[in-house]
Design a protein around this motif. Sequence first.
Motif, PDB file in Angstrom:
ATOM      1  N   LEU A 226     -35.738 -24.205  14.721  1.00  0.00           N
ATOM      2  CA  LEU A 226     -36.505 -25.440  14.870  1.00  0.00           C
ATOM      3  C   LEU A 226     -37.942 -25.303  14.370  1.00  0.00           C
ATOM      4  O   LEU A 226     -38.557 -26.284  13.953  1.00  0.00           O
ATOM      5  CB  LEU A 226     -36.527 -25.860  16.338  1.00  0.00           C
ATOM      6  N   PHE A 227     -38.484 -24.082  14.420  1.00  0.00           N
ATOM      7  CA  PHE A 227     -39.869 -23.847  14.014  1.00  0.00           C
ATOM      8  C   PHE A 227     -39.927 -22.704  12.994  1.00  0.00           C
ATOM      9  O   PHE A 227     -40.536 -21.668  13.248  1.00  0.00           O
ATOM     10  CB  PHE A 227     -40.726 -23.505  15.231  1.00  0.00           C
ATOM     11  N   PRO A 228     -39.306 -22.870  11.831  1.00  0.00           N
ATOM     12  CA  PRO A 228     -39.216 -21.750  10.871  1.00  0.00           C
ATOM     13  C   PRO A 228     -40.557 -21.320  10.297  1.00  0.00           C
ATOM     14  O   PRO A 228     -40.676 -20.205   9.784  1.00  0.00           O
ATOM     15  CB  PRO A 228     -38.300 -22.321   9.777  1.00  0.00           C
ATOM     16  N   GLU A 229     -41.571 -22.182  10.370  1.00  0.00           N
ATOM     17  CA  GLU A 229     -42.872 -21.834   9.797  1.00  0.00           C
ATOM     18  C   GLU A 229     -43.794 -21.141  10.794  1.00  0.00           C
ATOM     19  O   GLU A 229     -44.894 -20.720  10.424  1.00  0.00           O
ATOM     20  CB  GLU A 229     -43.559 -23.110   9.272  1.00  0.00           C
ATOM     21  N   GLU A 230     -43.361 -21.027  12.046  1.00  0.00           N
ATOM     22  CA  GLU A 230     -44.198 -20.398  13.066  1.00  0.00           C
ATOM     23  C   GLU A 230     -44.042 -18.875  12.999  1.00  0.00           C
ATOM     24  O   GLU A 230     -43.006 -18.335  13.352  1.00  0.00           O
ATOM     25  CB  GLU A 230     -43.815 -20.902  14.462  1.00  0.00           C
ATOM     26  N   ALA A 231     -45.116 -18.217  12.566  1.00  0.00           N
ATOM     27  CA  ALA A 231     -45.032 -16.770  12.358  1.00  0.00           C
ATOM     28  C   ALA A 231     -44.749 -16.024  13.655  1.00  0.00           C
ATOM     29  O   ALA A 231     -44.013 -15.030  13.654  1.00  0.00           O
ATOM     30  CB  ALA A 231     -46.327 -16.258  11.731  1.00  0.00           C
ATOM     31  N   ASP A 232     -45.318 -16.477  14.777  1.00  0.00           N
ATOM     32  CA  ASP A 232     -45.111 -15.731  16.013  1.00  0.00           C
ATOM     33  C   ASP A 232     -43.717 -15.962  16.594  1.00  0.00           C
ATOM     34  O   ASP A 232     -43.211 -15.100  17.315  1.00  0.00           O
ATOM     35  CB  ASP A 232     -46.190 -16.072  17.041  1.00  0.00           C
ATOM     36  N   VAL A 233     -43.096 -17.109  16.299  1.00  0.00           N
ATOM     37  CA  VAL A 233     -41.699 -17.290  16.684  1.00  0.00           C
ATOM     38  C   VAL A 233     -40.828 -16.341  15.869  1.00  0.00           C
ATOM     39  O   VAL A 233     -39.891 -15.727  16.390  1.00  0.00           O
ATOM     40  CB  VAL A 233     -41.254 -18.750  16.485  1.00  0.00           C
ATOM     41  N   ARG A 234     -41.152 -16.201  14.598  1.00  0.00           N
ATOM     42  CA  ARG A 234     -40.444 -15.226  13.764  1.00  0.00           C
ATOM     43  C   ARG A 234     -40.681 -13.818  14.287  1.00  0.00           C
ATOM     44  O   ARG A 234     -39.753 -12.995  14.348  1.00  0.00           O
ATOM     45  CB  ARG A 234     -40.917 -15.345  12.316  1.00  0.00           C
ATOM     46  N   GLY A 235     -41.920 -13.528  14.688  1.00  0.00           N
ATOM     47  CA  GLY A 235     -42.216 -12.211  15.238  1.00  0.00           C
ATOM     48  C   GLY A 235     -41.469 -11.955  16.525  1.00  0.00           C
ATOM     49  O   GLY A 235     -40.949 -10.855  16.740  1.00  0.00           O
ATOM     50  N   LEU A 236     -41.400 -12.961  17.401  1.00  0.00           N
ATOM     51  CA  LEU A 236     -40.661 -12.811  18.657  1.00  0.00           C
ATOM     52  C   LEU A 236     -39.194 -12.503  18.385  1.00  0.00           C
ATOM     53  O   LEU A 236     -38.613 -11.584  18.979  1.00  0.00           O
ATOM     54  CB  LEU A 236     -40.780 -14.094  19.477  1.00  0.00           C
ATOM     55  N   THR A 237     -38.587 -13.263  17.486  1.00  0.00           N
ATOM     56  CA  THR A 237     -37.170 -13.050  17.168  1.00  0.00           C
ATOM     57  C   THR A 237     -36.944 -11.661  16.592  1.00  0.00           C
ATOM     58  O   THR A 237     -36.007 -10.954  16.984  1.00  0.00           O
ATOM     59  CB  THR A 237     -36.684 -14.127  16.190  1.00  0.00           C
ATOM     60  N   ALA A 238     -37.815 -11.257  15.677  1.00  0.00           N
ATOM     61  CA  ALA A 238     -37.692  -9.918  15.086  1.00  0.00           C
ATOM     62  C   ALA A 238     -37.856  -8.831  16.138  1.00  0.00           C
ATOM     63  O   ALA A 238     -37.111  -7.840  16.152  1.00  0.00           O
ATOM     64  CB  ALA A 238     -38.738  -9.742  13.986  1.00  0.00           C
ATOM     65  N   LEU A 239     -38.825  -9.006  17.024  1.00  0.00           N
ATOM     66  CA  LEU A 239     -39.069  -8.013  18.082  1.00  0.00           C
ATOM     67  C   LEU A 239     -37.824  -7.817  18.945  1.00  0.00           C
ATOM     68  O   LEU A 239     -37.410  -6.675  19.201  1.00  0.00           O
ATOM     69  CB  LEU A 239     -40.238  -8.471  18.947  1.00  0.00           C
ATOM     70  N   LEU A 240     -37.216  -8.911  19.390  1.00  0.00           N
ATOM     71  CA  LEU A 240     -36.052  -8.801  20.259  1.00  0.00           C
ATOM     72  C   LEU A 240     -34.878  -8.174  19.529  1.00  0.00           C
ATOM     73  O   LEU A 240     -34.152  -7.348  20.097  1.00  0.00           O
ATOM     74  CB  LEU A 240     -35.670 -10.178  20.796  1.00  0.00           C
TER      75      LEU A 240
END
Length: 424
Positions: A226-240
Amino acid sequence: MIDDQWLEAALAAARPQAMGALLRYFRDLDAAEEAFQEACLRALQKWPQDGPPRNPAAWLIQVGRNAALDHARRQSRNRELPSEELLSNLEDAEAALAESLDASHYRDDVLRLLFICCHPDLPAAQQIALALRVVSGLSVKEIARAFLVTESAMEQRITRAKRRVAAGDVPFETPGADERDSRLSAVCAMIYLLFNEGYSASGGELHVRAPLCEDAIRLARLLLALFPEEADVRGLTALLILQHARSKARLDERGEIVLLEDQNRALWDLPAIAEGLAMVASAKNAVPGPYLLQAGIAAEHARAQRPLETDWGEIDRLYALLEEAQPSPVVTLNRAVAVSKVRGPAAALVMIEPLADRLASYFHYFGTKGAFLLQLGRSDEARAAFDRAIALANTAAEAAHIRLQIDRLMSESGRSVRPQDNGG
């Protein structure tokens, strides 16, 4: 015969979807939660005898909705309920409901539920606590540990949040784009804490609760879609994803924790690591937020094919940035481990000494402090710290982790130190 572990996992996995749909039906948080709990009770009675339904979430939604409606009718009309068999035997109704609830519908229901719990009328701490309780079904004790507060304090926090939602005329529609952005950080924090509870369970026999980790990753992927441009959402997903990729190597055959440097890296999920590394790389030009920085730290560990190849200097640098972006005693404690590798245990010990009061009930603080003290030859002080760590351990695996760490340090240093036997 249904395995108890499967049953627990199925109910936990279905909870966000079922709760979201029930909230849409009743537009009342307490009514939705009560309906879901009633459906779970009936599932515990029916599924072991009759076998699992084709779609557990659809079954829970239908049974929870019927039970709540029948309860309302009984309250208003004082009439007798239909038989249990009639209420719970869904037959073709389950299949019809499952067909009507496609992935998109589930997505909207889950996000609506998340955003209601993370409404801006609530303080941030209440938003996260309520979402963990209502969406993920964590116990008050588990949430309290995540926040480093007492159970009674957390119980009061959740109760106040529910009252404010009930009394605040909170709209039960999916918010618009601007409001979604304002709630995103609270939703990310909830998912992060949910993953942490699965990654290092706060109680019980299991140290790792993989279904919680997988549910957190699923929700993170949903947010990223839903928020593909949000870098920290991408970071959260990558972290997990990067953290969970090591799950098969984190415990040995006896269920005891395996230290990172001792893990069999052949057991790591290499495709998941590749996916996580690609996510981190794709956000390299973005302004790094807390989750992207943590993902960068996890990426450094994941890149190292052997422990000696770990770039501790880069990890120290990333932790320093994380301290600025999100000051926390736990962040400083974690950075101290990297500092001990780069500048030695004395520098690391100086760094963590000021954290003593704030981390007085934190298992890892005393385990880490004991390790630094032992490396410096201060054996008596190290033993006291290890004793305290074992006393604070939440699981047998955590206590065994401390004992393994002591054995390793004794072997490396040639010193003798063992904690007192306190039954931990």
